[in-house]
Design a protein around this motif. Structure first.
Motif, PDB file in Angstrom:
ATOM      1  N   ASP A 241      17.114  69.950   9.179  1.00 34.92           N
ATOM      2  CA  ASP A 241      16.158  70.111  10.283  1.00 34.92           C
ATOM      3  C   ASP A 241      14.764  70.435   9.755  1.00 34.92           C
ATOM      4  OD1 ASP A 241      18.028  69.569  12.253  1.00 34.92           O
ATOM      5  OD2 ASP A 241      18.592  71.678  12.489  1.00 34.92           O
ATOM      6  N   ASP A 242      14.341  69.646   8.758  1.00 36.14           N
ATOM      7  CA  ASP A 242      13.008  69.752   8.134  1.00 36.14           C
ATOM      8  C   ASP A 242      12.827  70.995   7.269  1.00 36.14           C
ATOM      9  OD1 ASP A 242      12.125  67.358   9.255  1.00 36.14           O
ATOM     10  OD2 ASP A 242      11.494  68.357  11.099  1.00 36.14           O
ATOM     11  N   LEU A 243      13.863  71.819   7.140  1.00 37.24           N
ATOM     12  CA  LEU A 243      13.801  72.971   6.238  1.00 37.24           C
ATOM     13  C   LEU A 243      14.343  72.561   4.870  1.00 37.24           C
ATOM     14  CD1 LEU A 243      13.380  76.051   5.773  1.00 37.24           C
ATOM     15  CD2 LEU A 243      15.770  76.340   6.490  1.00 37.24           C
ATOM     16  N   VAL A 244      13.566  72.829   3.819  1.00 40.00           N
ATOM     17  CA  VAL A 244      14.014  72.492   2.468  1.00 40.00           C
ATOM     18  C   VAL A 244      15.076  73.503   2.034  1.00 40.00           C
ATOM     19  CG1 VAL A 244      13.346  72.209   0.059  1.00 40.00           C
ATOM     20  CG2 VAL A 244      11.801  71.454   1.873  1.00 40.00           C
ATOM     21  N   VAL A 245      16.300  73.027   1.838  1.00 40.97           N
ATOM     22  CA  VAL A 245      17.404  73.901   1.448  1.00 40.97           C
ATOM     23  C   VAL A 245      17.916  73.591   0.043  1.00 40.97           C
ATOM     24  CG1 VAL A 245      18.120  74.344   3.818  1.00 40.97           C
ATOM     25  CG2 VAL A 245      19.067  72.364   2.591  1.00 40.97           C
ATOM     26  N   GLY A 246      17.232  72.717  -0.664  1.00 43.81           N
ATOM     27  CA  GLY A 246      17.613  72.404  -2.038  1.00 43.81           C
ATOM     28  C   GLY A 246      16.607  71.459  -2.666  1.00 43.81           C
ATOM     29  N   ARG A 247      16.496  71.550  -3.997  1.00 46.76           N
ATOM     30  CA  ARG A 247      15.583  70.688  -4.745  1.00 46.76           C
ATOM     31  C   ARG A 247      16.275  70.172  -5.987  1.00 46.76           C
ATOM     32  NH1 ARG A 247      12.298  74.779  -2.702  1.00 46.76           N
ATOM     33  NH2 ARG A 247      10.384  74.057  -1.644  1.00 46.76           N
ATOM     34  N   GLY A 248      15.960  68.946  -6.355  1.00 46.05           N
ATOM     35  CA  GLY A 248      16.480  68.358  -7.585  1.00 46.05           C
ATOM     36  C   GLY A 248      15.345  67.770  -8.398  1.00 46.05           C
ATOM     37  N   HIS A 249      15.508  67.787  -9.712  1.00 44.99           N
ATOM     38  CA  HIS A 249      14.450  67.302 -10.603  1.00 44.99           C
ATOM     39  C   HIS A 249      15.091  66.678 -11.837  1.00 44.99           C
ATOM     40  CE1 HIS A 249      10.571  67.081 -12.588  1.00 44.99           C
ATOM     41  NE2 HIS A 249      11.072  67.718 -13.635  1.00 44.99           N
ATOM     42  N   ALA A 250      14.448  65.661 -12.373  1.00 45.46           N
ATOM     43  CA  ALA A 250      14.911  65.017 -13.606  1.00 45.46           C
ATOM     44  C   ALA A 250      13.711  64.785 -14.510  1.00 45.46           C
ATOM     45  CB  ALA A 250      15.600  63.688 -13.298  1.00 45.46           C
ATOM     46  N   GLU A 251      13.904  64.955 -15.808  1.00 44.71           N
ATOM     47  CA  GLU A 251      12.821  64.717 -16.762  1.00 44.71           C
ATOM     48  C   GLU A 251      13.383  64.313 -18.106  1.00 44.71           C
ATOM     49  OE1 GLU A 251      10.511  68.119 -17.803  1.00 44.71           O
ATOM     50  OE2 GLU A 251      12.253  69.388 -18.248  1.00 44.71           O
ATOM     51  N   HIS A 252      12.617  63.529 -18.849  1.00 44.78           N
ATOM     52  CA  HIS A 252      12.977  63.171 -20.210  1.00 44.78           C
ATOM     53  C   HIS A 252      12.418  64.225 -21.165  1.00 44.78           C
ATOM     54  CE1 HIS A 252      13.869  58.992 -18.774  1.00 44.78           C
ATOM     55  NE2 HIS A 252      14.786  59.124 -19.706  1.00 44.78           N
ATOM     56  N   ARG A 253      13.273  64.786 -22.011  1.00 45.49           N
ATOM     57  CA  ARG A 253      12.841  65.720 -23.046  1.00 45.49           C
ATOM     58  C   ARG A 253      12.197  64.924 -24.198  1.00 45.49           C
ATOM     59  NH1 ARG A 253      16.123  70.641 -23.019  1.00 45.49           N
ATOM     60  NH2 ARG A 253      16.130  71.307 -20.830  1.00 45.49           N
ATOM     61  N   PRO A 254      11.493  65.615 -25.125  1.00 41.03           N
ATOM     62  CA  PRO A 254      10.873  64.903 -26.254  1.00 41.03           C
ATOM     63  C   PRO A 254      11.855  64.095 -27.089  1.00 41.03           C
ATOM     64  CG  PRO A 254       9.947  67.093 -26.066  1.00 41.03           C
ATOM     65  CD  PRO A 254      11.087  67.034 -25.082  1.00 41.03           C
ATOM     66  N   ASP A 255      13.142  64.487 -27.112  1.00 44.79           N
ATOM     67  CA  ASP A 255      14.111  63.729 -27.903  1.00 44.79           C
ATOM     68  C   ASP A 255      14.609  62.483 -27.171  1.00 44.79           C
ATOM     69  OD1 ASP A 255      15.918  64.669 -26.007  1.00 44.79           O
ATOM     70  OD2 ASP A 255      16.783  66.182 -27.310  1.00 44.79           O
ATOM     71  N   GLY A 256      14.070  62.215 -25.968  1.00 43.70           N
ATOM     72  CA  GLY A 256      14.416  61.001 -25.247  1.00 43.70           C
ATOM     73  C   GLY A 256      15.550  61.148 -24.256  1.00 43.70           C
ATOM     74  N   ARG A 257      16.235  62.309 -24.252  1.00 33.58           N
ATOM     75  CA  ARG A 257      17.370  62.491 -23.346  1.00 33.58           C
ATOM     76  C   ARG A 257      16.903  62.908 -21.955  1.00 33.58           C
ATOM     77  NH1 ARG A 257      21.211  66.628 -25.714  1.00 33.58           N
ATOM     78  NH2 ARG A 257      19.271  67.664 -26.290  1.00 33.58           N
TER      79      ARG A 257
END
Length: 263
Positions: A30-46
């Motif tokens: 209902d428009d309330l943020v109840v969770g967040r997800g994030h992804a990123e590449h580390r310097p080693d490429g993973r």
């Protein structure tokens, strides 16, 4: 930006998962943020992923939406004491890849016992920011090859696993080195952001058991102590008995353990 909602389950009250930016997701109720997800590449490429959610069901829906749209393999790091978060990643198909102990390391030489430690004859310590970059990269490559030929680079701290191009020297200014007249014999990296971290201390195989690692630590910790830091932190892979003994021998204490998980 892809804002097409992803819903999981048949309930009309299902949390809606929305991709709000590149590699960023929100779980909305209902428009309330109840969770967040994030992804990123580390310097080693993973590719590393993270989720912060209020409830297990929200975590699972975020994971389902995120992981379906990301290339494999995917990695994450959790505090081993956080059983709930670890269980969530296991439900998403992750398994334990490695465990690292986090140590708090005193810097006061009267506590570490490194007050009178000097490098062995013929060896000098070159402070961080003063190392010759070509010689630094040469000793890095040599140590990496020796480690890979024996215990394997997997025993080294996660953040120094080689990047795709095979280079682990991200910022040469962070390294102090132990130098012989014609080459470098060992290195130590200290990075200070919120707190000082010893990311790596390593010595060439043929030069070990001469006190070079202790001399590098004496230099680095002494420098931190004079700069006003009472402690530093480091991570040691659970299988690296020599590193554990080195740090515990100067009064370092294990404070927690981290798990690296992979899917």
């Amino acid at each position: 930006m892809n804002t097409k909602p992803f819903t999981s389950g048949l309930s009309q009250n299902a949390v809606v998962i929305t991709r709000v930016a590149d590699r960023q997701w929100h779980a909305l109720d209902d428009d309330l943020v109840v969770g967040r997800g994030h992804a990123e590449h580390r310097p080693d490429g993973r590719l590393f992923v993270s989720i912060d959610a209020w409830h297990d069901a929200t975590f699972d829906r975020l994971a389902e939406a995120m992981l379906a749209g990301l290339p494999a393999p995917q990695y994450t790091v959790v505090d081993e004491a956080d059983a709930e978060l670890t269980a969530g990643w296991r439900r998403a198909g992750f398994t334990i890849r490695r465990r690292e102990w986090e140590y708090v390391v005193p810097t006061d030489p009267r506590v570490t016992g490194l007050e009178t430690v000097l490098p062995p004859s013929g060896v000098t310590i070159v402070p961080a920011g003063q190392a010759d970059e070509s010689l630094l990269r040469a000793v890095d490559r040599a140590i990496r090859a020796e480690v890979e030929a024996t215990v394997g680079w997997e025993s080294m701290p996660a953040e120094v696993i080689p990047r795709p191009e095979g280079d682990t020297i991200v910022d040469p200014s962070k390294y102090a080195v132990a130098a012989a007249p014609d080459r470098y014999l060992g290195l130590i990296r200290v990075v200070t952001v919120n707190r000082p971290r010893i990311g790596l201390v390593a010595v060439r195989a043929g030069e070990q058991r001469r006190g070079i690692a202790r001399a590098l630590l004496a230099h680095a910790l002494g420098t931190l102590h004079r700069s006003g830091f009472a402690a530093a932190w480091t991570e040691v892979h659970e299988s690296n008995r020599a590193a554990s003994a080195l740090f515990e021998g100067i009064g370092a204490r294990p404070m927690s353990s981290n798990l690296e998980l992979v899917r």
